[in-house]
Every structure is written in C-alpha cells, then in structure tokens.
Design a protein around this motif. Sequence first.
Motif, PDB file in Angstrom:
ATOM      1  N   ASP A 120       0.835  -1.219   0.000  1.00  0.00           N
ATOM      2  CA  ASP A 120       0.000   0.000   0.000  1.00  0.00           C
ATOM      3  C   ASP A 120       0.862   1.260   0.000  1.00  0.00           C
ATOM      4  OD1 ASP A 120      -2.119  -1.683   0.003  1.00  0.00           O
ATOM      5  OD2 ASP A 120      -2.660  -1.389   2.107  1.00  0.00           O
ATOM      6  N   ALA A 121       1.968   1.240   0.742  1.00  0.00           N
ATOM      7  CA  ALA A 121       2.862   2.406   0.776  1.00  0.00           C
ATOM      8  C   ALA A 121       3.503   2.604  -0.589  1.00  0.00           C
ATOM      9  CB  ALA A 121       3.936   2.215   1.845  1.00  0.00           C
ATOM     10  N   VAL A 122       3.888   1.518  -1.228  1.00  0.00           N
ATOM     11  CA  VAL A 122       4.514   1.611  -2.554  1.00  0.00           C
ATOM     12  C   VAL A 122       3.495   2.126  -3.565  1.00  0.00           C
ATOM     13  CG1 VAL A 122       5.708   0.335  -4.378  1.00  0.00           C
ATOM     14  CG2 VAL A 122       6.108  -0.276  -1.982  1.00  0.00           C
ATOM     15  N   GLU A 123       2.264   1.611  -3.465  1.00  0.00           N
ATOM     16  CA  GLU A 123       1.220   2.049  -4.402  1.00  0.00           C
ATOM     17  C   GLU A 123       0.886   3.529  -4.194  1.00  0.00           C
ATOM     18  OE1 GLU A 123      -2.009  -0.688  -4.913  1.00  0.00           O
ATOM     19  OE2 GLU A 123      -3.222   0.759  -6.004  1.00  0.00           O
ATOM     20  N   ALA A 124       0.996   3.997  -2.956  1.00  0.00           N
ATOM     21  CA  ALA A 124       0.713   5.416  -2.692  1.00  0.00           C
ATOM     22  C   ALA A 124       1.720   6.316  -3.433  1.00  0.00           C
ATOM     23  CB  ALA A 124       0.761   5.684  -1.180  1.00  0.00           C
ATOM     24  N   VAL A 125       2.967   5.885  -3.511  1.00  0.00           N
ATOM     25  CA  VAL A 125       3.985   6.655  -4.255  1.00  0.00           C
ATOM     26  C   VAL A 125       3.608   6.677  -5.742  1.00  0.00           C
ATOM     27  CG1 VAL A 125       6.418   6.781  -4.952  1.00  0.00           C
ATOM     28  CG2 VAL A 125       5.822   6.105  -2.608  1.00  0.00           C
ATOM     29  N   ALA A 126       3.287   5.508  -6.276  1.00  0.00           N
ATOM     30  CA  ALA A 126       2.901   5.415  -7.693  1.00  0.00           C
ATOM     31  C   ALA A 126       1.677   6.276  -7.986  1.00  0.00           C
ATOM     32  CB  ALA A 126       2.629   3.952  -8.055  1.00  0.00           C
ATOM     33  N   GLN A 127       0.682   6.208  -7.106  1.00  0.00           N
ATOM     34  CA  GLN A 127      -0.548   6.997  -7.300  1.00  0.00           C
ATOM     35  C   GLN A 127      -0.264   8.490  -7.264  1.00  0.00           C
ATOM     36  OE1 GLN A 127      -3.062   5.510  -4.223  1.00  0.00           O
ATOM     37  NE2 GLN A 127      -4.044   3.981  -5.549  1.00  0.00           N
ATOM     38  N   ALA A 128       0.642   8.901  -6.382  1.00  0.00           N
ATOM     39  CA  ALA A 128       0.974  10.324  -6.272  1.00  0.00           C
ATOM     40  C   ALA A 128       1.569  10.829  -7.580  1.00  0.00           C
ATOM     41  CB  ALA A 128       1.942  10.544  -5.111  1.00  0.00           C
ATOM     42  N   TYR A 129       2.383  10.019  -8.233  1.00  0.00           N
ATOM     43  CA  TYR A 129       2.954  10.443  -9.521  1.00  0.00           C
ATOM     44  C   TYR A 129       1.910  10.451 -10.633  1.00  0.00           C
ATOM     45  CZ  TYR A 129       7.552  10.705  -7.454  1.00  0.00           C
ATOM     46  OH  TYR A 129       8.619  11.081  -6.676  1.00  0.00           O
ATOM     47  N   VAL A 130       1.039   9.461 -10.638  1.00  0.00           N
ATOM     48  CA  VAL A 130      -0.040   9.456 -11.644  1.00  0.00           C
ATOM     49  C   VAL A 130      -0.899  10.702 -11.450  1.00  0.00           C
ATOM     50  CG1 VAL A 130      -2.121   8.244 -12.441  1.00  0.00           C
ATOM     51  CG2 VAL A 130      -0.052   6.945 -11.882  1.00  0.00           C
ATOM     52  N   GLY A 131      -1.230  11.004 -10.206  1.00  0.00           N
ATOM     53  CA  GLY A 131      -2.042  12.179  -9.897  1.00  0.00           C
ATOM     54  C   GLY A 131      -1.359  13.485 -10.275  1.00  0.00           C
ATOM     55  N   ALA A 132      -0.019  13.495 -10.226  1.00  0.00           N
ATOM     56  CA  ALA A 132       0.739  14.713 -10.538  1.00  0.00           C
ATOM     57  C   ALA A 132       0.861  14.945 -12.037  1.00  0.00           C
ATOM     58  CB  ALA A 132       2.126  14.634  -9.907  1.00  0.00           C
ATOM     59  N   GLY A 133       0.536  13.921 -12.837  1.00  0.00           N
ATOM     60  CA  GLY A 133       0.575  14.101 -14.294  1.00  0.00           C
ATOM     61  C   GLY A 133       1.618  13.284 -15.033  1.00  0.00           C
ATOM     62  N   SER A 134       2.250  12.334 -14.358  1.00  0.00           N
ATOM     63  CA  SER A 134       3.242  11.482 -15.041  1.00  0.00           C
ATOM     64  C   SER A 134       2.563  10.683 -16.152  1.00  0.00           C
ATOM     65  CB  SER A 134       3.883  10.492 -14.057  1.00  0.00           C
ATOM     66  OG  SER A 134       4.577  11.170 -13.039  1.00  0.00           O
ATOM     67  N   GLN A 135       3.181  10.665 -17.327  1.00  0.00           N
ATOM     68  CA  GLN A 135       2.666   9.842 -18.429  1.00  0.00           C
ATOM     69  C   GLN A 135       3.310   8.463 -18.419  1.00  0.00           C
ATOM     70  OE1 GLN A 135       3.663  13.519 -20.759  1.00  0.00           O
ATOM     71  NE2 GLN A 135       2.413  12.445 -22.263  1.00  0.00           N
ATOM     72  N   ILE A 136       4.470   8.388 -17.771  1.00  0.00           N
ATOM     73  CA  ILE A 136       5.143   7.111 -17.538  1.00  0.00           C
ATOM     74  C   ILE A 136       5.513   7.077 -16.057  1.00  0.00           C
ATOM     75  CG2 ILE A 136       7.219   5.715 -17.963  1.00  0.00           C
ATOM     76  CD1 ILE A 136       7.494   7.000 -20.694  1.00  0.00           C
ATOM     77  N   ILE A 137       5.168   6.004 -15.363  1.00  0.00           N
ATOM     78  CA  ILE A 137       5.710   5.821 -14.015  1.00  0.00           C
ATOM     79  C   ILE A 137       6.615   4.595 -14.032  1.00  0.00           C
ATOM     80  CG2 ILE A 137       3.838   6.979 -12.747  1.00  0.00           C
ATOM     81  CD1 ILE A 137       2.800   4.127 -11.994  1.00  0.00           C
ATOM     82  N   LEU A 138       7.584   4.589 -13.130  1.00  0.00           N
ATOM     83  CA  LEU A 138       8.487   3.447 -13.030  1.00  0.00           C
ATOM     84  C   LEU A 138       7.952   2.482 -11.966  1.00  0.00           C
ATOM     85  CD1 LEU A 138      12.064   4.944 -13.561  1.00  0.00           C
ATOM     86  CD2 LEU A 138      10.204   4.645 -15.167  1.00  0.00           C
ATOM     87  N   THR A 139       8.798   1.613 -11.493  1.00  0.00           N
ATOM     88  CA  THR A 139       8.385   0.597 -10.524  1.00  0.00           C
ATOM     89  C   THR A 139       9.404   0.565  -9.383  1.00  0.00           C
ATOM     90  OG1 THR A 139       9.651  -1.049 -11.754  1.00  0.00           O
ATOM     91  CG2 THR A 139       7.299  -0.894 -12.258  1.00  0.00           C
ATOM     92  N   ASN A 140       9.003   0.039  -8.259  1.00  0.00           N
ATOM     93  CA  ASN A 140       9.900  -0.077  -7.111  1.00  0.00           C
ATOM     94  C   ASN A 140      10.721  -1.369  -7.218  1.00  0.00           C
ATOM     95  OD1 ASN A 140      10.996   0.522  -4.534  1.00  0.00           O
ATOM     96  ND2 ASN A 140       9.546  -0.902  -3.607  1.00  0.00           N
TER      97      ASN A 140
ATOM     98  N   SER B 165       2.535  -0.786  -9.649  1.00  0.00           N
ATOM     99  CA  SER B 165       2.521   0.398 -10.523  1.00  0.00           C
ATOM    100  C   SER B 165       1.374   0.312 -11.531  1.00  0.00           C
ATOM    101  CB  SER B 165       3.864   0.553 -11.252  1.00  0.00           C
ATOM    102  OG  SER B 165       4.845   1.026 -10.343  1.00  0.00           O
ATOM    103  N   ARG B 166       1.109  -0.892 -12.014  1.00  0.00           N
ATOM    104  CA  ARG B 166       0.003  -1.117 -12.955  1.00  0.00           C
ATOM    105  C   ARG B 166      -1.338  -0.697 -12.345  1.00  0.00           C
ATOM    106  NH1 ARG B 166       1.342  -2.306 -17.920  1.00  0.00           N
ATOM    107  NH2 ARG B 166       0.208  -0.368 -18.037  1.00  0.00           N
ATOM    108  N   ARG B 167      -1.553  -1.090 -11.110  1.00  0.00           N
ATOM    109  CA  ARG B 167      -2.814  -0.738 -10.428  1.00  0.00           C
ATOM    110  C   ARG B 167      -2.962   0.777 -10.336  1.00  0.00           C
ATOM    111  NH1 ARG B 167      -1.795  -5.075  -6.879  1.00  0.00           N
ATOM    112  NH2 ARG B 167      -0.997  -3.773  -5.192  1.00  0.00           N
ATOM    113  N   ALA B 168      -1.873   1.453 -10.010  1.00  0.00           N
ATOM    114  CA  ALA B 168      -1.922   2.915  -9.877  1.00  0.00           C
ATOM    115  C   ALA B 168      -2.060   3.586 -11.242  1.00  0.00           C
ATOM    116  CB  ALA B 168      -0.664   3.417  -9.172  1.00  0.00           C
ATOM    117  N   ALA B 169      -1.485   2.982 -12.262  1.00  0.00           N
ATOM    118  CA  ALA B 169      -1.417   3.613 -13.587  1.00  0.00           C
ATOM    119  C   ALA B 169      -2.753   3.587 -14.320  1.00  0.00           C
ATOM    120  CB  ALA B 169      -0.353   2.918 -14.433  1.00  0.00           C
TER     121      ALA B 169
END
Length: 290
Positions: free
Chosen positions: A44-64, A93-97
């Motif tokens: 959940d903590a890792v997904e929160a980081v991914a979600q924060a980047y998706v929310g900020a406008g990232s078109q590509i996110i990486l993975t932990n 990251s997929r779930r967040a993306a």
Amino acid sequence: MHATLEKLLSHGPVVTDGAWGTQLQSRGLPVGACPDAWNLSHPDAVEAVAQAYVGAGSQIILTNTFGANRFILARHDMADRVAEINAAGVAISRRAAGDRTKVFASMGPSGLMLMMGEVSEDDLRAGFLEQAVAMAGAGADGIVVETMTDPAEARLAVAAAKETGLPVVACMTFDSGAKLDRTMMGTTPEHASEQLLDAGADVIGSNCGQGVAGFVEICRRLHATSGRAVWVKANAGLPEMREGKTHYAQTAEQFAEFVPQLIAAGAGFIGGCCGTTPEFIRAVCAKLRD
Ligand SMILES: [Zn+2]
C-alpha cells in the motif's frame, strides 16, 4: 525506435515520474532497509507513491524494482525472490497507472564490479535476464536500465532487457570529473551513447548524480551523438546533511525553470531522481503547458 516510444513522443515531451527511494523513506522505509522488499511487505505504501505520480501528471511511471536483481537482493537474503518481488512491483505500478499511464520497470546496477572480478559477465547476463523476464511477464510496458556507471555492465543489462521485446531506455549517471560529465568509471556521454545504442537501447539518457543545471549540457551531448529524444531525470540539487538526514534544497519551481533548456537540448522524456517529489512533476507539467 520502438513504436511505444514513438507514439508517446508524437504528442510532444513526455513527463515521467520522480524519486521513489526518498518517497518511500518519507513513508517510513528505514535507511539501509531493502526498498524492493516493500513490494511484498508494504504494497500500500509503494502504491501510494505510484498513485501520487499518476495524480501529478506522469505519463510514464516506473516501478519499485531498482534493486530487485539477485545480486542486491542477496545482501538481504532474498536472492531467491527475484521473480516475486519484480512481479509485485510491476503489479503495484500497474494498479496505480490504470490505462492512461505507462509502466516502465526500473532496473538498477548489480552493485558488483565486473572490472574487479566481483562478478562474471555470464552471471550478470543471467541475473539481468531473470529480472527482465519477471518484469515482462508481469505486464510492464517498457524497461528502464538506470543509474549505470560501467558501460560494460549497462550493455549486459540492456541486452537482457531487449530480449523481452519491450522498449528499452538506458541511462547512466554522470557525476564525476572536473566538469561532472563522466560516470564514476570515466565514461563520457559520447561513449555511453555509442555503447548503449549498440547494445540495443531504444532511448538513452541520464539520471541521478547531480542537479538539473548540470543535465542541460549532458543532454545536449547525448542528443548530438544519438540523434534521439533523450531521457532526463535529475536530482533536486545536491544533497545536504541536516541533523543527520539527507536534505535536497531545490524547490519544484526552481527545478522546472530548466525544462525549456532541457527541451532545447534534446530532452524528450523529463522527470526527476533523488529528492524530487510529485510536486516537482506537477511543476514540470505546468511548465510544459506554458
Ligand atoms: Zn537518484
């Protein structure tokens, strides 16, 4: 260049994400602990980081998954959990993306020196292939080989990533020499460009090591040699020690001021490395809209 990357670039510069390590630390990851293991223990903590980047406008996110190779995981007695940790990292990251953000899986160095005989080429090749196969199997849209300092190791990682058929981005860290334009091993942007493209990278670039000001010239040189859109992920300035903690002083707005210069220098993918946050990605997006 791989069709996935061409399609992304066809709409203009692509915004990637910011730091993961420093973001996980701010969510409680102890210094020295294995960040990649959090894909299993703290998803959940890792997904929160991914979600924060998706929310900020990232078109590509990486993975932990930066250190999720058998060599680094061995330091934490988890060398036998490469497949599991990488699959979990991609799934998070997929779930967040969702379906509008791409997921490019992060592949960092082994932490072992080929030149010193700490690891063989065959073992490195096998280790990187094991990780790349796990990432592809879990549904990554691409692979980013990053923070490399030795071109020989980077070549092996790129070749392994390439075997999956996914688009491959390859980045080295330039933080050494009088002009901070060489990797720790003395590699120049020109040599890196030649080696990484020859190994099969679709896109080359640079991440980490220094603040965004130093990336403009490195980007220009990588672009001049490769003729391709460059992947750029700079740190939030140079780290300072404050009360025993690493602190990055640059603000998101100061960072984003460099976006026009980076684009003029050939950058096609822009994000941040150590010390950058979702706020930095929001500022980069705002700058691009201007
Ligand atoms: Zn970094």
